[in-house]
Scaffold this motif. Structure first.
Motif, mmCIF file in Angstrom:
data_model
loop_
_atom_site.group_PDB
_atom_site.id
_atom_site.type_symbol
_atom_site.label_atom_id
_atom_site.label_comp_id
_atom_site.label_asym_id
_atom_site.label_seq_id
_atom_site.Cartn_x
_atom_site.Cartn_y
_atom_site.Cartn_z
ATOM 1 N N ALA A 43 -18.881 -1.145 -28.999
ATOM 2 C CA ALA A 43 -18.393 -0.712 -30.311
ATOM 3 C C ALA A 43 -16.941 -1.155 -30.532
ATOM 4 O O ALA A 43 -16.124 -0.421 -31.069
ATOM 5 C CB ALA A 43 -18.557 0.793 -30.499
ATOM 6 N N VAL A 44 -16.638 -2.375 -30.089
ATOM 7 C CA VAL A 44 -15.312 -2.972 -30.258
ATOM 8 C C VAL A 44 -15.466 -4.223 -31.115
ATOM 9 O O VAL A 44 -16.301 -5.075 -30.828
ATOM 10 C CB VAL A 44 -14.679 -3.340 -28.895
ATOM 11 C CG1 VAL A 44 -13.395 -4.146 -29.080
ATOM 12 C CG2 VAL A 44 -14.413 -2.081 -28.080
ATOM 13 N N VAL A 45 -14.650 -4.311 -32.146
ATOM 14 C CA VAL A 45 -14.714 -5.455 -33.049
ATOM 15 C C VAL A 45 -13.665 -6.486 -32.660
ATOM 16 O O VAL A 45 -12.497 -6.152 -32.445
ATOM 17 C CB VAL A 45 -14.465 -5.006 -34.513
ATOM 18 C CG1 VAL A 45 -14.402 -6.201 -35.444
ATOM 19 C CG2 VAL A 45 -15.538 -4.032 -34.957
ATOM 20 N N CYS A 46 -14.106 -7.719 -32.531
ATOM 21 C CA CYS A 46 -13.204 -8.854 -32.381
ATOM 22 C C CYS A 46 -13.826 -10.002 -33.178
ATOM 23 O O CYS A 46 -14.986 -9.944 -33.557
ATOM 24 C CB CYS A 46 -12.978 -9.220 -30.917
ATOM 25 S SG CYS A 46 -14.446 -9.755 -30.036
ATOM 26 N N THR A 47 -13.055 -11.018 -33.417
ATOM 27 C CA THR A 47 -13.513 -12.139 -34.223
ATOM 28 C C THR A 47 -13.839 -13.320 -33.327
ATOM 29 O O THR A 47 -12.998 -13.716 -32.510
ATOM 30 C CB THR A 47 -12.410 -12.553 -35.223
ATOM 31 O OG1 THR A 47 -12.036 -11.402 -35.986
ATOM 32 C CG2 THR A 47 -12.883 -13.647 -36.155
ATOM 33 N N PRO A 48 -15.045 -13.884 -33.452
ATOM 34 C CA PRO A 48 -15.359 -15.070 -32.645
ATOM 35 C C PRO A 48 -14.482 -16.239 -33.055
ATOM 36 O O PRO A 48 -14.284 -16.500 -34.251
ATOM 37 C CB PRO A 48 -16.834 -15.334 -32.933
ATOM 38 C CG PRO A 48 -17.150 -14.598 -34.181
ATOM 39 C CD PRO A 48 -16.146 -13.498 -34.324
ATOM 40 N N GLY A 49 -13.959 -16.928 -32.072
ATOM 41 C CA GLY A 49 -13.045 -18.037 -32.340
ATOM 42 C C GLY A 49 -13.667 -19.197 -33.077
ATOM 43 O O GLY A 49 -12.972 -19.928 -33.786
ATOM 44 N N ASN A 50 -14.995 -19.375 -32.957
ATOM 45 C CA ASN A 50 -15.621 -20.508 -33.643
ATOM 46 C C ASN A 50 -15.519 -20.389 -35.154
ATOM 47 O O ASN A 50 -15.684 -21.374 -35.860
ATOM 48 C CB ASN A 50 -17.070 -20.699 -33.189
ATOM 49 C CG ASN A 50 -17.985 -19.559 -33.583
ATOM 50 O OD1 ASN A 50 -17.553 -18.533 -34.108
ATOM 51 N ND2 ASN A 50 -19.258 -19.720 -33.303
ATOM 52 N N GLY A 51 -15.203 -19.204 -35.661
ATOM 53 C CA GLY A 51 -14.974 -19.040 -37.100
ATOM 54 C C GLY A 51 -13.712 -19.730 -37.569
ATOM 55 O O GLY A 51 -13.491 -19.880 -38.774
ATOM 56 N N PHE A 52 -12.883 -20.172 -36.640
ATOM 57 C CA PHE A 52 -11.634 -20.864 -36.976
ATOM 58 C C PHE A 52 -11.724 -22.358 -36.690
ATOM 59 O O PHE A 52 -10.710 -23.050 -36.689
ATOM 60 C CB PHE A 52 -10.470 -20.239 -36.197
ATOM 61 C CG PHE A 52 -10.272 -18.791 -36.515
ATOM 62 C CD1 PHE A 52 -9.535 -18.397 -37.620
ATOM 63 C CD2 PHE A 52 -10.868 -17.819 -35.735
ATOM 64 C CE1 PHE A 52 -9.376 -17.066 -37.932
ATOM 65 C CE2 PHE A 52 -10.717 -16.473 -36.026
ATOM 66 C CZ PHE A 52 -9.972 -16.102 -37.137
ATOM 67 N N GLY A 53 -12.928 -22.823 -36.421
ATOM 68 C CA GLY A 53 -13.142 -24.239 -36.170
ATOM 69 C C GLY A 53 -13.506 -24.510 -34.724
ATOM 70 O O GLY A 53 -13.543 -23.610 -33.880
ATOM 71 N N ALA A 54 -13.774 -25.763 -34.429
ATOM 72 C CA ALA A 54 -14.250 -26.164 -33.106
ATOM 73 C C ALA A 54 -13.280 -25.783 -31.988
ATOM 74 O O ALA A 54 -13.710 -25.424 -30.886
ATOM 75 C CB ALA A 54 -14.511 -27.674 -33.082
#
Length: 105
Positions: free
Chosen positions: A66-77
């Protein structure tokens, strides 16, 4: 109304984010995760563990900890292989997040 913020207010905010950064940084390092301490940001980037993509690791943390983080692939390769945590909650909440992550790893 002034658009400028006093130096005292800026320093107070800087200390607040520095404390949050230190809590999260130390906690994630203690769990064995690889990351560099950011110098001037309210985000912390962390390498994903072996066997994960940025998306699979962020999904694991969301679903199991139940921890939110943002996947890095959303910022490009170049973001693949990393996740991004925001320092937008207080230090005790970040400590709780580290504890939850530790139970999943």
């Amino acid at each position: 109304m002034s658009l400028f913020v006093s130096g005292e207010a800026v320093e107070k905010m800087r200390r607040l984010y520095q404390k949050r950064r230190n809590v999260l940084y130390r906690g994630l390092r203690r769990l064995g995760l690889k990351l560099k301490k950011p110098l001037a940001s309210f985000y912390v980037w962390c390498e994903v563990p072996n066997g994960h993509t940025s998306e699979s690791f962020s999904t694991l943390l969301l679903e199991k900890a139940a921890v939110v983080c943002t996947p890095g692939n959303g910022f490009g390769a170049h973001g693949e292989g990393y996740v991004r945590f925001a320092l937008t909650v207080d230090a005790p909440r970040l400590e709780e997040a580290v504890d939850r992550i530790g139970k999943v790893l």
